[in-house]
Design a protein around this motif. Structure first.
Motif, short mmCIF file in Angstrom:
data_model
loop_
_atom_site.label_atom_id
_atom_site.label_comp_id
_atom_site.label_asym_id
_atom_site.label_seq_id
_atom_site.Cartn_x
_atom_site.Cartn_y
_atom_site.Cartn_z
N LEU A 1 36.58 33.64 127.93
CA LEU A 1 36.01 34.50 126.88
C LEU A 1 35.31 33.62 125.86
N PRO A 2 34.33 34.19 125.11
CA PRO A 2 33.65 33.39 124.09
C PRO A 2 34.65 32.81 123.10
N ALA A 3 34.31 31.64 122.55
CA ALA A 3 35.21 30.98 121.58
C ALA A 3 35.49 31.91 120.40
N LYS A 4 36.68 31.79 119.86
CA LYS A 4 37.12 32.53 118.66
C LYS A 4 37.12 34.04 118.86
N THR A 5 37.33 34.46 120.09
CA THR A 5 37.50 35.90 120.34
C THR A 5 38.77 36.37 119.64
N THR A 6 38.68 37.48 118.93
CA THR A 6 39.87 38.02 118.27
C THR A 6 40.26 39.35 118.92
N GLY A 7 41.51 39.75 118.70
CA GLY A 7 41.97 41.05 119.19
C GLY A 7 42.48 41.03 120.61
N GLN B 55 28.90 41.10 122.72
CA GLN B 55 28.60 42.53 122.57
C GLN B 55 29.35 43.36 123.62
N VAL B 56 29.32 42.91 124.88
CA VAL B 56 29.99 43.67 125.94
C VAL B 56 31.51 43.59 125.75
N LEU B 57 31.99 42.40 125.35
CA LEU B 57 33.44 42.24 125.14
C LEU B 57 33.94 43.20 124.06
N ALA B 58 33.16 43.34 122.98
CA ALA B 58 33.56 44.26 121.91
C ALA B 58 33.65 45.69 122.45
N ILE C 116 26.21 47.83 132.16
CA ILE C 116 27.33 47.50 131.26
C ILE C 116 26.83 46.95 129.91
N ARG C 117 25.58 46.49 129.86
CA ARG C 117 25.05 45.96 128.59
C ARG C 117 24.90 47.05 127.55
N VAL C 118 24.70 48.28 128.01
CA VAL C 118 24.41 49.36 127.06
C VAL C 118 25.26 50.59 127.27
N ASP C 119 26.09 50.58 128.30
CA ASP C 119 26.77 51.83 128.66
C ASP C 119 28.18 51.53 129.17
N PHE D 262 25.85 36.39 131.58
CA PHE D 262 25.26 36.84 130.32
C PHE D 262 25.32 35.71 129.28
N ASP D 263 24.32 35.71 128.36
CA ASP D 263 24.38 34.70 127.30
C ASP D 263 25.47 35.09 126.28
N GLU D 264 25.79 34.15 125.39
CA GLU D 264 26.97 34.38 124.55
C GLU D 264 26.87 35.61 123.64
N PRO D 265 25.71 35.85 122.98
CA PRO D 265 25.65 37.06 122.15
C PRO D 265 25.91 38.33 122.97
N LEU D 266 25.37 38.36 124.19
CA LEU D 266 25.57 39.54 125.04
C LEU D 266 27.03 39.60 125.51
N GLN D 267 27.61 38.46 125.81
CA GLN D 267 29.05 38.44 126.17
C GLN D 267 29.87 39.06 125.05
#
Ligand SMILES: C[S@@+](CC[C@H](N)C(=O)[O-])C[C@H]1O[C@@H](n2cnc3c(N)ncnc32)[C@H](O)[C@@H]1O
Length: 146
Positions: free
Chosen positions: A126-132, A103-106, A74-77, A96-101
């Protein structure tokens, strides 16, 4: 589904499940569960959707046949299709660490249809300040795509 289908015969349910681990996918394909795993499933669902043998419950073929299985990291696909509902529990937002969270969330958000829901574990966030995506006030762990 068998209660809903007669009312909406033109609608078909498509379910895609994915995991990086082929062994887990094989286990999911068997769809066999001990009674303890189904303790929260209403008795009439258990009776109509599962076949019980030797104390184990297997999801009936008519439902197993609706599910496709995909081995993917799921990290890349993420799949190319769009979904009304994505369930993503006990992996991304726990391990997963926050940057990866983010990335996958996007990537997952892109795959959600407008008005669709992302469901995460009830102890996850979800990570703070998630939009959309906004929390669904009626359902814990549900986030709706704007
Ligand atoms: C703790 S289990 C959660 C399973 C399920 N979502 C649940 O809540 O019962 C984590 C699952 O993620 C899978 N997994 C681990 N790393 C992954 C990755 N990078 N991409 C996709 N699946 C992964 C594991 O094989 C395992 O089946």
């Amino acid at each position: 589904m068998h209660h809903v289908q007669p009312q909406f015969p033109e609608q078909t349910l498509h379910v895609l499940t994915s995991d990086a681990d082929e062994t887990m996918l094989q286990r999911a394909k068997r769809a066999r569960y001990p009674a303890s795993s189904l303790k929260d499933v209403p008795a009439n669902w258990k009776q109509s959707a599962f076949v019980c043998s030797n104390g184990e419950y297997q999801l009936a073929e008519q439902f197993r046949g609706l599910v496709r299985f995909r081995q993917a990291d799921i990290r890349v696909d993420t799949p190319a299709e769009s979904f009304a509902l994505i369930l993503c529990r006990n992996l991304v937002f726990t391990y997963f660490d926050e940057p990866l969270q983010r990335q996958v969330l996007a990537a997952l958000s892109e795959r959600l249809l407008p008005g669709g829901s992302l469901v995460i574990g009830k102890h996850e966030s979800l990570p703070a300040k998630t939009t959309g995506l906004g929390p669904d006030p009626a359902r814990l762990g549900f986030f709706l795509r704007a």
